[in-house]
Design a protein around this motif. Structure first.
Motif, PDB file in Angstrom:
ATOM      1  N   TYR A 535       0.889  -1.162   0.000  1.00  0.00           N
ATOM      2  CA  TYR A 535       0.000   0.000   0.000  1.00  0.00           C
ATOM      3  C   TYR A 535       0.927   1.211   0.000  1.00  0.00           C
ATOM      4  N   ARG A 541      -3.805   7.378  -6.283  1.00  0.00           N
ATOM      5  CA  ARG A 541      -4.690   6.833  -7.315  1.00  0.00           C
ATOM      6  C   ARG A 541      -6.004   6.366  -6.696  1.00  0.00           C
ATOM      7  N   GLU A 542      -7.047   6.415  -7.507  1.00  0.00           N
ATOM      8  CA  GLU A 542      -8.387   6.067  -7.028  1.00  0.00           C
ATOM      9  C   GLU A 542      -8.461   4.627  -6.522  1.00  0.00           C
ATOM     10  N   CYS A 543      -7.687   3.721  -7.133  1.00  0.00           N
ATOM     11  CA  CYS A 543      -7.708   2.322  -6.712  1.00  0.00           C
ATOM     12  C   CYS A 543      -7.317   2.172  -5.252  1.00  0.00           C
ATOM     13  N   TRP A 544      -6.543   3.116  -4.735  1.00  0.00           N
ATOM     14  CA  TRP A 544      -6.134   3.079  -3.332  1.00  0.00           C
ATOM     15  C   TRP A 544      -7.035   3.966  -2.464  1.00  0.00           C
ATOM     16  N   LYS A 546     -10.143   4.828  -2.705  1.00  0.00           N
ATOM     17  CA  LYS A 546     -11.459   4.231  -2.440  1.00  0.00           C
ATOM     18  C   LYS A 546     -11.355   3.105  -1.426  1.00  0.00           C
ATOM     19  N   LEU A 547     -10.293   2.302  -1.541  1.00  0.00           N
ATOM     20  CA  LEU A 547     -10.138   1.132  -0.678  1.00  0.00           C
ATOM     21  C   LEU A 547      -9.876   1.528   0.773  1.00  0.00           C
ATOM     22  N   LYS A 580       1.903   2.330  -8.097  1.00  0.00           N
ATOM     23  CA  LYS A 580       0.944   1.685  -8.996  1.00  0.00           C
ATOM     24  C   LYS A 580      -0.181   1.011  -8.214  1.00  0.00           C
ATOM     25  N   CYS A 581      -1.273   0.702  -8.923  1.00  0.00           N
ATOM     26  CA  CYS A 581      -2.365  -0.050  -8.307  1.00  0.00           C
ATOM     27  C   CYS A 581      -1.905  -1.479  -7.996  1.00  0.00           C
ATOM     28  N   GLN A 583      -3.028  -4.534  -8.647  1.00  0.00           N
ATOM     29  CA  GLN A 583      -2.963  -5.512  -9.734  1.00  0.00           C
ATOM     30  C   GLN A 583      -1.796  -5.242 -10.677  1.00  0.00           C
ATOM     31  N   ASP A 584      -1.451  -3.965 -10.852  1.00  0.00           N
ATOM     32  CA  ASP A 584      -0.295  -3.622 -11.674  1.00  0.00           C
ATOM     33  C   ASP A 584       1.004  -4.061 -10.996  1.00  0.00           C
ATOM     34  N   LYS A 610      -6.905  -8.645  -3.529  1.00  0.00           N
ATOM     35  CA  LYS A 610      -6.855  -7.206  -3.272  1.00  0.00           C
ATOM     36  C   LYS A 610      -5.951  -6.961  -2.074  1.00  0.00           C
TER      37      LYS A 610
END
Length: 662
Positions: A535, A541-544, A546-547, A580-581, A583-584, A610
């Motif tokens: 993390y 980034r939004e992928c982080w 939001k989580l 990076k997100c 999954q990347d 995730k």
């Protein structure tokens, strides 16, 4: 006394230069070579003063033994000199001249001078163009650098049947030659001529011819404190050779003692420089041998001169050199001051001490380079761990233990106990909170060396120290408080712990391939890292976002630096990778970059779908389970581990009940 300024060209006119046995070898490394080269580059029409070159006439009785040089001294009138001070600068100059001869093409001349003429002027001359060589500059023959300079630097053949012996000093000679060759190999002829002219015509030395009334050994100690300082091991060699001349014994006894000192130091520097990628420090070896050799004296309560050393003060790392050079190996201990008390130094004392240094250095080398040792596989494994964890405080104890103990099983038990104690101490961030005083190891070393403790006693003492620290509630309060306050990323033991975790995963896998190179892992270039925040520290980034939206800024900071969020990388990655997100970061088949292609710990992370707060918590507890089991720490149940991670807030926000926890 001559005080005129001499160019290098004039300096090498009817003179032979030899570096005597009491001198250290070639000590310049990249920094000094860069300074030398920069001075050359900046020269235009002006000259550059290199400093004083202090010379001593070689005694006639010594010159008589120089059979290879007799012809050039008698027939050409060359005068032989010992270099007392200035050998580093002069050696560097000669190596550069040699490098110039190697890049000159056959039949080519620079400054109207052929390659052969340059060699005859500065490097060697031959009698009637025969096989006899007289080297204009070099070492005395019993110096290991003599053959090395001749064969590896001057590219001459050798008449001896054994190969030249590598030392720290010969490694430095090679490094200097490679350094200069890289600088000049691609120069055009005009640029090469300019360099040659600067070296031979614009570098100036001031010659100081030392008189026989001055004690050359004392002059050496004084003069060589300029430039790159002498190590205490280098000073000690000079001192012992000096003392060998002061004994009231037959000349052959003095000569034999001097030969033993030279042979011992030759062996010492061979092993200190054997690993060219990681040469060992002179004085680190000397001060640790000090504990081994003087252990009995250091624990002699009846000797007031040694009582201060018995206490093993924290300044011990500095005291040893004063003891050796100011208190023990001194002329006053030969000339009568200590004789009335029966403590005068005899030839046998210097002989025994020199031999002990020689015999100890091989074990010392193997302790610090286990992979190149004769130890058992398991010993190598545990010595590797201690070297990674930090060997400085425990090195004297290991050295004494390995000198005293032959049983492999007992040595392995000792290494395991030692590693556990060091790791426990690494959990404590600040030295004044340590579970034990590092001086404990020095006291153990002294007691074992003097015979006041057995090897079994030492293992028991280490075990008791570990268990006492592990069972201390106060220590665990300090450890927990520090981790909650500062996180796990800044913990000085984090790399070692994660590396050990990766080794544990490797042992459970179907392959035994090494995925992390320790040397790369701990020494990363700027803007790269080898411990990854899964993390990210900059999770924009939004992928982080939001989580982790349910968590406050402070809570997100705790999660980022928490143990479960850290993973050891198989190779350094640019900091941009970290942002990076998830999954990347895991990667895919097309890119073949990411966690699924990295270390065993990275591979484990790649199995997650995730990466949220719950995953950080779960993995953190799992890592503490490993820590608990690997080092027998007894941290406690899951609840205590969650508390040690400082992540109770995750359980509250994610609704993890005690039942689900179990």
């Amino acid at each position: 006394m001559q005080t005129d300024l001499f160019t290098v060209s004039k300096l090498f006119t009817e003179r032979l230069f030899r570096i005597p046995d009491y001198q250290r070898g070639y000590a310049w490394r990249e920094k000094q070579l860069k300074d030398y080269w920069n001075d050359l580059e900046q020269l235009e029409d002006k000259s550059h003063y290199l400093g004083v070159l202090t010379l001593e006439d070689v005694p006639e009785e010594v010159v008589k033994e120089w059979k290879d040089d007799k012809w050039i001294i008698d027939s050409k009138g060359y005068t032989p000199f010992y270099i007392v001070d200035g050998q580093q600068r002069l050696t560097t100059t000669i190596i550069l001249i040699q490098a110039i001869t190697e890049v000159i093409k056959e039949g080519e001349k620079i400054n109207y001078t052929s390659k052969c003429e340059i060699k005859r002027r500065f490097l060697w001359d031959s009698k009637d163009d025969g096989i006899s060589r007289s080297y204009i500059f070099g070492y005395e023959k019993d110096n290991p650098s003599y053959e090395f300079l001749k064969t590896k630097i001057f590219n001459e053949s050798s008449d001896v049947s054994f190969p030249s012996q590598d030392t720290i000093y010969t490694n430095n000679l090679s490094f200097a030659k490679e350094f200069f060759l890289k600088k000049i190999v691609d120069l055009d002829i005009r640029s090469l001529e300019e360099i040659y002219k600067k070296v031979t015509q614009q570098l100036l030395f001031n010659i100081y011819a030392i008189s026989r009334e001055i004690d050359v050994f004392v002059a050496f100690e004084t003069m060589n404190n300029r430039g790159k300082p002498l190590s205490h091991l280098e000073l000690l060699k000079n001192r012992l050779i000096y003392l060998s001349t002061k004994f009231q014994v037959e000349d052959y006894e003095k000569d034999n003692l001097r030969a033993v000192v030279n042979e011992s130091w030759k062996n010492i520097y061979h092993y200190l420089g054997k690993n060219k990628d990681n040469p060992l420090d002179d004085d680190f070896f000397l001060r640790n041998h000090f504990l081994l050799y003087f252990g009995k004296s250091l624990t002699d309560e009846d000797d007031p001169d040694y009582r201060g050393y018995l206490r093993m003060r924290r300044s011990y790392a500095h005291d040893y050199k004063d003891y050796l050079l100011e208190n023990h190996f001194t002329t006053r201990n030969i000339e009568g001051v200590g004789k009335s008390e029966g403590k005068a130094i005899k030839t046998k004392d210097i002989y025994d001490y020199s031999k002990s240094l020689k015999d100890s250095v091989e074990i010392w080398y193997q302790i610090l380079n286990p992979s190149d040792s004769t130890f058992s596989r398991v010993e190598k494994e545990w010595l590797d761990k201690i070297n990674r964890l930090g060997i400085e405080f425990v090195a004297p104890l290991i050295m004494v233990f390995y000198q005293k103990v032959r049983k492999n099983a007992l040595k392995i038990e000792f290494l395991k106990a030692l590693e556990k104690l060091i790791f426990l101490n690494e959990l404590v961030r600040y030295r004044h909170y340590m579970t034990f005083d590092p001086v404990l190891f020095l006291e153990m070393s002294s007691k074992l060396s003097s015979g006041k403790s057995s090897a079994e006693d030492i293992v028991k003492e280490l075990t008791v120290a570990f268990e006492s620290g592990r069972d201390s509630k106060e220590i665990w309060k300090i450890i927990q408080a520090e981790f909650i306050r500062s996180g796990y990323y800044g913990w000085r033991g984090i790399r070692y712990f994660l590396y050990e975790y990766d080794l544990n995963l490797k042992s459970q896998s179907k392959t035994q391939r090494e995925k992390i190179d320790w040397d790369v892992y701990i020494d990363t270039p700027e803007d790269y890292h080898t411990v990854e925040h899964i993390y990210p520290q900059r999770a924009r980034r939004e992928c982080w976002t939001k989580l982790y939206a349910a968590y406050t800024n402070k809570e997100r900071s705790v999660l980022r630096h928490s143990l479960g969020n850290l993973v050891p990388l198989s190779r350094p990655k640019n900091s941009s990778f970290s942002n990076k997100c998830f999954q990347d970061k895991v990667g895919d088949i097309s890119t073949k970059v990411g966690f699924r292609y990295g270390s065993y710990a990275e591979n484990e992370i790649a199995t997650y779908e995730k990466w949220g707060a719950v995953e950080i918590l779960q993995r953190g507890v799992s890592l503490l389970d490993f820590m608990d089991d690997r080092w027998s720490l007894k941290i406690g149940d899951r609840g205590k581990k969650v508390k040690m991670l400082g992540l109770e807030f995750v359980e509250e926000k994610e609704g993890i009940t005690k039942k689900r926890r179990k």
